[in-house]
Design an enzyme around this catalytic site. Structure first.
Site, PDB file in Angstrom:
ATOM      1  N   HIS A 252      31.474 -34.939 -52.787  1.00 51.26           N
ATOM      2  CA  HIS A 252      32.907 -34.677 -52.926  1.00 51.26           C
ATOM      3  C   HIS A 252      33.308 -34.766 -54.390  1.00 51.26           C
ATOM      4  O   HIS A 252      32.784 -35.615 -55.113  1.00 51.26           O
ATOM      5  CB  HIS A 252      33.716 -35.688 -52.101  1.00 51.26           C
ATOM      6  CG  HIS A 252      35.092 -35.227 -51.823  1.00 51.26           C
ATOM      7  ND1 HIS A 252      36.113 -35.384 -52.726  1.00 51.26           N
ATOM      8  CD2 HIS A 252      35.616 -34.572 -50.758  1.00 51.26           C
ATOM      9  CE1 HIS A 252      37.208 -34.854 -52.216  1.00 51.26           C
ATOM     10  NE2 HIS A 252      36.941 -34.350 -51.028  1.00 51.26           N
ATOM     11  N   ASP A 306      33.587 -33.563 -43.466  1.00 47.18           N
ATOM     12  CA  ASP A 306      32.972 -32.507 -42.668  1.00 47.18           C
ATOM     13  C   ASP A 306      31.678 -32.921 -41.989  1.00 47.18           C
ATOM     14  O   ASP A 306      31.137 -32.172 -41.175  1.00 47.18           O
ATOM     15  CB  ASP A 306      32.691 -31.286 -43.562  1.00 47.18           C
ATOM     16  CG  ASP A 306      33.976 -30.577 -43.943  1.00 47.18           C
ATOM     17  OD1 ASP A 306      34.846 -30.459 -43.077  1.00 47.18           O
ATOM     18  OD2 ASP A 306      34.107 -30.162 -45.106  1.00 47.18           O
TER      19      ASP A 306
HETATM   20  N1  ACO Z   1      23.687 -32.161 -51.289  1.00 48.72           N
HETATM   21  C1  ACO Z   1      22.821 -32.297 -52.321  1.00 48.72           C
HETATM   22  N2  ACO Z   1      23.186 -32.379 -53.615  1.00 48.72           N
HETATM   23  C2  ACO Z   1      24.494 -32.300 -53.876  1.00 48.72           C
HETATM   24  C3  ACO Z   1      25.452 -32.172 -52.859  1.00 48.72           C
HETATM   25  C4  ACO Z   1      25.009 -32.102 -51.519  1.00 48.72           C
HETATM   26  N3  ACO Z   1      25.855 -31.956 -50.502  1.00 48.72           N
HETATM   27  N4  ACO Z   1      26.672 -32.127 -53.406  1.00 48.72           N
HETATM   28  C5  ACO Z   1      26.493 -32.234 -54.728  1.00 48.72           C
HETATM   29  N5  ACO Z   1      25.174 -32.338 -55.021  1.00 48.72           N
HETATM   30  C6  ACO Z   1      24.582 -32.481 -56.331  1.00 48.72           C
HETATM   31  C7  ACO Z   1      24.471 -31.149 -57.049  1.00 48.72           C
HETATM   32  O1  ACO Z   1      23.268 -30.500 -56.762  1.00 48.72           O
HETATM   33  C8  ACO Z   1      24.578 -31.573 -58.498  1.00 48.72           C
HETATM   34  O2  ACO Z   1      23.339 -32.104 -58.883  1.00 48.72           O
HETATM   35  P1  ACO Z   1      22.796 -31.930 -60.391  1.00 48.72           P
HETATM   36  O3  ACO Z   1      23.837 -32.582 -61.259  1.00 48.72           O
HETATM   37  O4  ACO Z   1      21.505 -32.613 -60.347  1.00 48.72           O
HETATM   38  O5  ACO Z   1      22.739 -30.438 -60.596  1.00 48.72           O
HETATM   39  C9  ACO Z   1      25.572 -32.731 -58.449  1.00 48.72           C
HETATM   40  O6  ACO Z   1      25.470 -33.261 -57.125  1.00 48.72           O
HETATM   41  C10 ACO Z   1      27.002 -32.328 -58.716  1.00 48.72           C
HETATM   42  O7  ACO Z   1      27.321 -31.232 -57.854  1.00 48.72           O
HETATM   43  P2  ACO Z   1      28.558 -30.286 -58.097  1.00 48.72           P
HETATM   44  O8  ACO Z   1      28.416 -29.092 -57.216  1.00 48.72           O
HETATM   45  O9  ACO Z   1      28.744 -30.071 -59.551  1.00 48.72           O
HETATM   46  O10 ACO Z   1      29.715 -31.209 -57.598  1.00 48.72           O
HETATM   47  P3  ACO Z   1      31.196 -30.717 -57.258  1.00 48.72           P
HETATM   48  O11 ACO Z   1      32.082 -31.864 -57.448  1.00 48.72           O
HETATM   49  O12 ACO Z   1      31.492 -29.471 -57.987  1.00 48.72           O
HETATM   50  O13 ACO Z   1      31.038 -30.319 -55.719  1.00 48.72           O
HETATM   51  C11 ACO Z   1      31.134 -30.208 -53.411  1.00 48.72           C
HETATM   52  C12 ACO Z   1      31.629 -30.930 -54.667  1.00 48.72           C
HETATM   53  C13 ACO Z   1      31.408 -28.706 -53.528  1.00 48.72           C
HETATM   54  C14 ACO Z   1      31.873 -30.731 -52.210  1.00 48.72           C
HETATM   55  C15 ACO Z   1      29.616 -30.449 -53.260  1.00 48.72           C
HETATM   56  O14 ACO Z   1      29.370 -31.823 -53.120  1.00 48.72           O
HETATM   57  C16 ACO Z   1      29.004 -29.670 -52.108  1.00 48.72           C
HETATM   58  O15 ACO Z   1      28.636 -28.506 -52.282  1.00 48.72           O
HETATM   59  N6  ACO Z   1      28.857 -30.314 -50.901  1.00 48.72           N
HETATM   60  C17 ACO Z   1      28.326 -29.634 -49.743  1.00 48.72           C
HETATM   61  C18 ACO Z   1      29.423 -28.836 -49.082  1.00 48.72           C
HETATM   62  C19 ACO Z   1      30.472 -29.701 -48.435  1.00 48.72           C
HETATM   63  O16 ACO Z   1      30.171 -30.643 -47.726  1.00 48.72           O
HETATM   64  N7  ACO Z   1      31.734 -29.357 -48.670  1.00 48.72           N
HETATM   65  C20 ACO Z   1      32.883 -30.072 -48.110  1.00 48.72           C
HETATM   66  C21 ACO Z   1      33.602 -30.821 -49.173  1.00 48.72           C
HETATM   67  S1  ACO Z   1      34.919 -31.792 -48.524  1.00 48.72           S
HETATM   68  C22 ACO Z   1      36.072 -30.667 -48.078  1.00 48.72           C
HETATM   69  O17 ACO Z   1      36.218 -29.611 -48.559  1.00 48.72           O
HETATM   70  C23 ACO Z   1      36.892 -31.035 -46.998  1.00 48.72           C
END
Ligand code: ACO
Length: 369
Positions: A252, A306
């Site tokens: 998140h 989620d």
């Molecule tokens: N699984 C594995 N690794 C992850 C995940 C995940 N679910 N989420 C983030 N990371 C990692 C990324 O790979 C990245 O790693 P790195 O720095 O080594 O490259 C790091 O964490 C940061 O990730 P970002 O995408 O930059 O984080 P951001 O804050 O932009 O993304 C998000 C947040 C989009 C929710 C992300 O965590 C994600 O894609 N999660 C999966 C989808 C999800 O569950 N979405 C629902 C969010 S809650 C909502 O909308 C109600």
């Protein structure tokens, strides 16, 4: 020097008195009330009133508001005809988005209860299309039942148990608002041009549809189904992360710890699946959670709302492709509360982009390129 804030991370666009998230401690408050208290003691009706109008309602206020929610459940006949005319394999979020647009077309712009009408109509639209795609006759809403109870009644054609209605009621409370998330911001961008309510909500639905936002609940359930056996969960997580894929329902932008909504939903999921055909799915989810926390918690990545919501919705009888619409049916309250607040001190949203291309290129006629 221009600093580009990708994803507008840490950019503040307004002050708010609606929702406060403590991403370090894993706390969430609506109008100052803890989400743990609201999920335990409140109801969809009361919490939506709180978000929209700023205070917990008195008995009379709640009765008036709930009566309106009951009265406005019926959707216009031409929208019903439209829904019946649709192919049965559409993405339900597309159907909801277009239905919202449809309601907006019919609205004459002078309905003082438009916001309550929208909240009341969405479950009817969702249940209507759900039943049509199940090959069943849609069920008209009942004015006798509470919001969540009626939603399930329209879905199944029979009154749900108290436990089922409670589970949906709580799940909807947990999804109602979450400060400046992508869909809320999308709704505010549209509203800031002084466009109409429905257009702003269409934008909210459109943004919520994406798998990185409201679509993640469906994606999480797909993972659980793919695993199939709790004993394979750990291996699955390791392999998924090794191949560069994300664990859906994890991570998140704001929470660096366990999302409090996921905590509550986990308990609801455990209770609602106990001794049912869905119990194994819950066990798989729990095992995936354990394995993923081991590997990802060091980066501040934990379950979000989620992760467990899909199991709850599934056990209540909703098909997975409808999950994001359930999220929308609750988040619409937050979109409207946040838009109302923004419009009190409106300024059209107009950020900037830093130009990195060339300027002054000579224009070449088409046959010289
Ligand atoms: N699984 C594995 N690794 C992850 C995940 C995940 N679910 N989420 C983030 N990371 C990692 C990324 O790979 C990245 O790693 P790195 O720095 O080594 O490259 C790091 O964490 C940061 O990730 P970002 O995408 O930059 O984080 P951001 O804050 O932009 O993304 C998000 C947040 C989009 C929710 C992300 O965590 C994600 O894609 N999660 C999966 C989808 C999800 O569950 N979405 C629902 C969010 S809650 C909502 O909308 C109600």
């Amino acid at each position: 020097m221009v600093e580009i804030k990708k994803g507008l991370e840490d950019v503040y666009v307004k002050e708010t008195e609606i929702t406060y998230i403590d991403g370090q401690l894993g706390r969430l408050y609506y109008r100052g009330y803890s989400i743990f208290d609201l999920a335990e003691f409140s109801s969809f009706e009361e919490t939506s009133y709180l978000l929209l109008y700023g205070t917990l309602p008195t008995k009379n206020e709640l009765e008036d508001y709930s009566n309106k929610l009951r009265k406005y459940r019926t959707i216009p006949d031409n929208l019903k005809t439209f829904l019946k005319s649709l192919p049965t394999n559409l993405n339900p979020m597309d159907v909801l988005r277009t239905s919202m647009s449809y309601l907006g077309m019919l609205e004459r712009g002078n309905d003082p209860d438009a916001q309550i009408r929208v909240i009341a109509s969405i479950p009817t639209i969702i249940a209507y299309y759900h039943r049509i795609t199940d090959g069943l006759e849609p069920v008209e809403p009942s004015e006798e039942l509470g919001h969540a109870e009626n939603f399930l009644y329209m879905l199944k054609g029979k009154r749900p148990t108290k436990e089922e209605a409670n589970a949906l009621d709580k799940a909807l409370i947990l999804h109602m608002d979450h400060e400046m998330n992508a869909s809320t911001f999308a709704a505010i961008v549209v509203a800031s041009t002084l466009s109409d309510l429905y257009s702003a909500l269409v934008a909210g639905i459109a943004a919520l549809k994406g798998p990185l936002h409201g679509g993640a609940n469906y994606e999480a359930l797909k993972m659980f189904m793919e695993v199939g056996d709790p004993n394979k969960a750990e291996e699955y997580v390791i392999e998924r992360l090794r191949s560069g894929k994300r664990i859906m329902g994890f991570g998140h932008r704001v929470y660096r710890t366990y999302d409090p909504r996921a905590r509550i939903l986990k308990n609801i999921a455990r209770e609602i699946t106990k001794n049912t055909q869905y119990e194994t799915l819950y066990e798989i989810a729990e095992r995936i959670e354990q394995a993923a926390i081991k590997l990802l918690s060091g980066k501040g990545i934990f379950p979000n709302v989620d992760f467990y919501s899909g199991i709850v919705f599934y056990a209540l009888g909703f098909r997975p492709e409808f999950f994001p619409t359930l999220f929308a049916s609750a988040r619409v309250v937050g979109w409207m509360a946040q838009v109302n607040e923004y419009l009190k001190e409106n300024r059209i949203i107009r950020p900037k982009a830093l130009y990195k291309g060339e300027v002054g290129k000579p224009y070449k006629p088409i046959d010289e390129r």
